[in-house]
Enzyme design. Structure first.
Site, PDB file in Angstrom:
ATOM      1  N   LYS A  73       0.930  -1.933  -0.681  1.00 53.85           N
ATOM      2  CA  LYS A  73       0.108   0.236  -0.407  1.00 53.85           C
ATOM      3  C   LYS A  73       1.032   1.072   0.373  1.00 53.85           C
ATOM      4  CE  LYS A  73      -4.081  -1.813   1.576  1.00 53.85           C
ATOM      5  NZ  LYS A  73      -5.072  -1.608   2.791  1.00 53.85           N
TER       6      LYS A  73
ATOM      7  N   ARG B  96      -3.414 -10.884   4.978  1.00 59.07           N
ATOM      8  CA  ARG B  96      -4.579 -10.010   4.038  1.00 59.07           C
ATOM      9  C   ARG B  96      -2.778  -9.674   3.089  1.00 59.07           C
ATOM     10  NH1 ARG B  96      -7.049  -6.572   0.828  1.00 59.07           N
ATOM     11  NH2 ARG B  96      -8.546  -7.951  -0.497  1.00 59.07           N
TER      12      ARG B  96
END
Length: 274
Positions: A221, A255
Site C-alpha cells: 500500500k 492479507r
C-alpha cells in the site's frame, strides 16, 4: 481464538495468511493481471502451496477513487471465478471481498466460506442480516464514506479511539442479529492519511480490547511505497517489515499479495515468542 469455516475450526491464535486474488481491471497493484482461468488457477495454486489458509477474491476495486461497478457487473465478474475455483480446489477456504449483500449471498451459496466487507455493513443495510442468515465468518473493516470519497474524510477527534468506538457499534449490531464469528480490520489506507496509517499501526495492540481476531492489510500500500519513495511493485520488502510489526502487535490474519514472504514473517515472529 477460532472461527468456524464450513464446519472446520480455524485456530487464529497462530496467525494465518490470506492471499489476495483481484479480478478487477483497476486494482492498484495487480489490476487486470488475472483475466483468464489458467492464470487464476496458477496463482491460487501458488498461494495455497506457499501456505495461504484463505484466498480473498474481489471484483470491485476499493482503491481510492475507484470506478463504480454495478451489482450485476460485480456478480458477472465474480461468480464464474468462484465456481471454477471451487471445482478445481474443492477444499479451499474462499473469502469474498464485497460490500453487497446479494453478492455475498450468491457467493456463499456457491461454496465460498466468509465475507470481507470494507464497509462493515454500512454501504448495504441488508448485509448484516444476510451474514446472520448465512452463518459464516464476517470480516468488518473500518472506513468512512466509500472508495470515491474516503480520502476526504480523514478528520478524527482521536484516531484510535474513534475507530474502536466504530467497531464497538458495528460489533454490537452484528451480535444483536446473531453473528458469531467476527474479524476486525482497522482499514489501513481507507479514510486515513499517511501519518494516520502509521499512528494506527503504532497503536495496534490497543485493538486487543475488542477481543476479536484482527486482520491487517498493508500489502504494497501507499503508506509503504510513498514513505520509501518507490512504487507498489517495489514495496515487498517494506510490506514484510510492516507485517512483522503487525504480528508483534497482535495481528491474527495478514492479507497479502505475496504469501510466501508473509508466511515466513509468521514463522520468524512465532519463533521469537516460542
Amino acid at each position: 481464538m477460532t472461527i468456524n469455516c464450513k464446519g472446520k475450526l480455524i485456530d487464529l491464535s497462530s496467525p494465518k495468511v490470506m492471499g489476495i486474488l483481484n479480478i478487477t481491471p483497476d486494482s492498484f497493484y495487480d489490476g487486470g493481471f488475472y483475466k483468464d482461468q489458467t492464470k487464476i488457477f496458477n496463482q491460487v495454486e501458488k498461494m495455497l502451496t506457499e501456505g495461504a489458509t484463505f484466498i480473498d477474491i474481489g471484483a470491485y476495486s476499493s482503491r481510492p477513487n475507484a470506478d463504480h461497478v454495478s451489482e450485476d457487473e460485480e456478480l458477472k465478474r465474480i461468480l464464474p471465478i468462484v465456481n471454477s475455483i471451487l471445482v478445481e480446489f474443492p477444499e479451499i477456504l474462499l473469502s469474498i471481498d464485497t460490500f453487497r449483500s446479494n453478492v455475498a449471498k450468491a457467493c456463499i451459496e456457491s461454496g465460498a466460506t466468509m465475507i470481507n466487507d470494507i464497509s462493515a455493513g454500512r454501504l448495504d443495510d441488508k448485509m448484516l442480516q444476510t451474514i446472520a442468515n448465512l452463518h459464516v465468518p464476517y470480516i468488518m473493516m473500518h472506513m468512512r464514506g466509500n472508495p470515491k470519497t474516503m480520502q476526504k474524510l480523514t478528520d478524527y477527534d482521536d484516531l484510535v479511539k474513534d475507530i474502536l468506538f466504530y467497531f464497538s457499534e458495528r460489533i454490537g449490531a452484528a451480535k444483536a442479529l446473531g453473528i458469531i464469528d467476527i474479524i476486525v480490520d482497522p482499514g489501513f489506507g481507507f479514510a486515513k492519511t499517511l501519518e494516520q496509517n502509521f499512528e494506527l499501526l503504532n497503536n495496534l495492540e490497543l485493538f486487543k480490547i475488542i477481543e476479536k481476531p484482527l486482520l491487517v492489510g498493508v500489502s504494497r500500500k501507499s503508506m509503504i511505497y510513498k514513505t520509501l519513495e518507490t512504487s507498489a511493485k517495489d514495496a515487498l520488502n517494506g510490506t514484510s517489515v510492516l507485517n512483522t510489526v503487525a504480528l508483534q502487535k497482535g495481528a491474527n490474519i495478514l492479507r497479502v499479495h505475496d504469501v510466501k514472504e508473509a508466511v515466513e514473517c509468521v514463522k520468524l515472529v512465532e519463533s521469537l515468542s516460542s
